[in-house]
Motif scaffolding. Sequence first.
Motif, short mmCIF file in Angstrom:
data_model
loop_
_atom_site.label_atom_id
_atom_site.label_comp_id
_atom_site.label_asym_id
_atom_site.label_seq_id
_atom_site.Cartn_x
_atom_site.Cartn_y
_atom_site.Cartn_z
N TYR A 1 42.79 25.70 46.34
CA TYR A 1 41.38 26.01 46.16
C TYR A 1 40.61 24.70 45.96
N ASP A 2 39.51 24.56 46.66
CA ASP A 2 38.77 23.29 46.66
C ASP A 2 37.36 23.49 46.13
N TYR A 3 37.19 23.18 44.85
CA TYR A 3 35.87 23.34 44.22
C TYR A 3 34.78 22.58 44.96
N ASN A 4 35.16 21.47 45.56
CA ASN A 4 34.16 20.57 46.11
C ASN A 4 34.01 20.69 47.63
N SER A 5 34.62 21.73 48.16
CA SER A 5 34.51 21.99 49.60
C SER A 5 33.05 22.12 50.02
N VAL A 6 32.77 21.68 51.22
CA VAL A 6 31.43 21.86 51.78
C VAL A 6 31.16 23.35 52.05
N MET A 7 32.22 24.17 51.93
CA MET A 7 32.08 25.61 52.11
C MET A 7 31.99 26.35 50.78
N HIS A 8 31.91 25.64 49.67
CA HIS A 8 31.80 26.30 48.36
C HIS A 8 30.34 26.57 48.02
N TYR A 9 30.13 27.64 47.30
CA TYR A 9 28.81 27.94 46.78
C TYR A 9 28.48 27.07 45.57
N LEU A 10 27.21 26.95 45.29
CA LEU A 10 26.75 26.33 44.05
C LEU A 10 27.06 27.23 42.85
N PRO A 11 27.21 26.64 41.67
CA PRO A 11 27.45 27.46 40.48
C PRO A 11 26.34 28.47 40.19
N MET A 12 25.14 28.19 40.70
CA MET A 12 24.00 29.08 40.42
C MET A 12 23.64 29.97 41.60
N ALA A 13 24.49 30.00 42.59
CA ALA A 13 24.14 30.76 43.80
C ALA A 13 23.85 32.23 43.48
N PHE A 14 22.72 32.71 43.94
CA PHE A 14 22.30 34.11 43.79
C PHE A 14 22.16 34.54 42.33
N SER A 15 21.87 33.58 41.45
CA SER A 15 21.64 33.95 40.06
C SER A 15 20.32 34.70 39.95
N LYS A 16 20.32 35.74 39.13
CA LYS A 16 19.08 36.51 38.93
C LYS A 16 18.37 36.09 37.65
N ASN A 17 19.04 35.27 36.84
CA ASN A 17 18.49 34.97 35.52
C ASN A 17 18.60 33.52 35.10
N GLY A 18 18.96 32.67 36.04
CA GLY A 18 19.08 31.25 35.72
C GLY A 18 20.41 30.88 35.10
N GLN A 19 21.26 31.86 34.91
CA GLN A 19 22.60 31.59 34.37
C GLN A 19 23.59 31.47 35.52
N PRO A 20 24.70 30.76 35.29
CA PRO A 20 25.66 30.54 36.37
C PRO A 20 26.26 31.85 36.89
N THR A 21 26.55 31.85 38.16
CA THR A 21 27.23 33.00 38.78
C THR A 21 28.69 32.68 39.10
#
Length: 252
Positions: free
Chosen positions: A197-217
Amino acid sequence: MLGLKLVLILLFCWEPLNALESDPELTSTYYQGDILNRGAKRRNGIGNEIFRWPNATVRYFIQPNVFDKAQLAHISEAMATIMNNSCITYVIAKEEELPLALNITGLNDGCNTEVLGYRKNAPNRINLQPHQIGKGCFRIGSIMHELLHSLGFEHQHVSQNRDEYVRIEWENIDKNQFTNFINEDDTTHWHNFGEAYDYNSVMHYLPMAFSKNGQPTIVALKKGNYDMGQRIKMTKSDIRKLNKMYKCHGYV
Ligand SMILES: [Zn+2]
């Protein structure tokens, strides 16, 4: 089976919530933001060879009169980076090759990919909204991200083993966006080509992707997540997976 329905993908950026909501990679009407057609299988790399570009060669066509010189150069640079790091070749399509060519369009519709991998029965298309160089769809990593979708890669965070590496914070995700985080498929049609698993892959989402409340997803559970969601480069792991998928020399 894979034949089925297609998958569309979304992308996202670095910026905080407000910017994320307008991030061209996170167009919420698309499956996983920047994938236009929902796929039956939701894995990191497509396993079925019929969805790979024949002879590792992508015939492409760029929509005329929508990109300026700098944007065209950026598209070429992204292609060159992929070619220099794999056996993939990008060739401008001849007229008779256009029906199955990768069509690169510049609609004001964010950055997205019509289908994952090569398809004979669906449009092979990516869209790169003509943003300023370095912004939105014209971050070099965003262009490579869409090109990798079209070559057959899904988002890293839906790989089979993701639950060992990230925790999906469902309570922070709008229910309408749950589909962007689902990975219940346990077939082998999609796989990681033996790569971790590659956290830093160019295919990884951001930690906040699709957040509805500003908190990490997406919360990393292990070390090594120093660049989650980056859109600057393919990692060594991204490159190895691409080489393995296309059985490039030395990877067969
Ligand atoms: Zn994507």
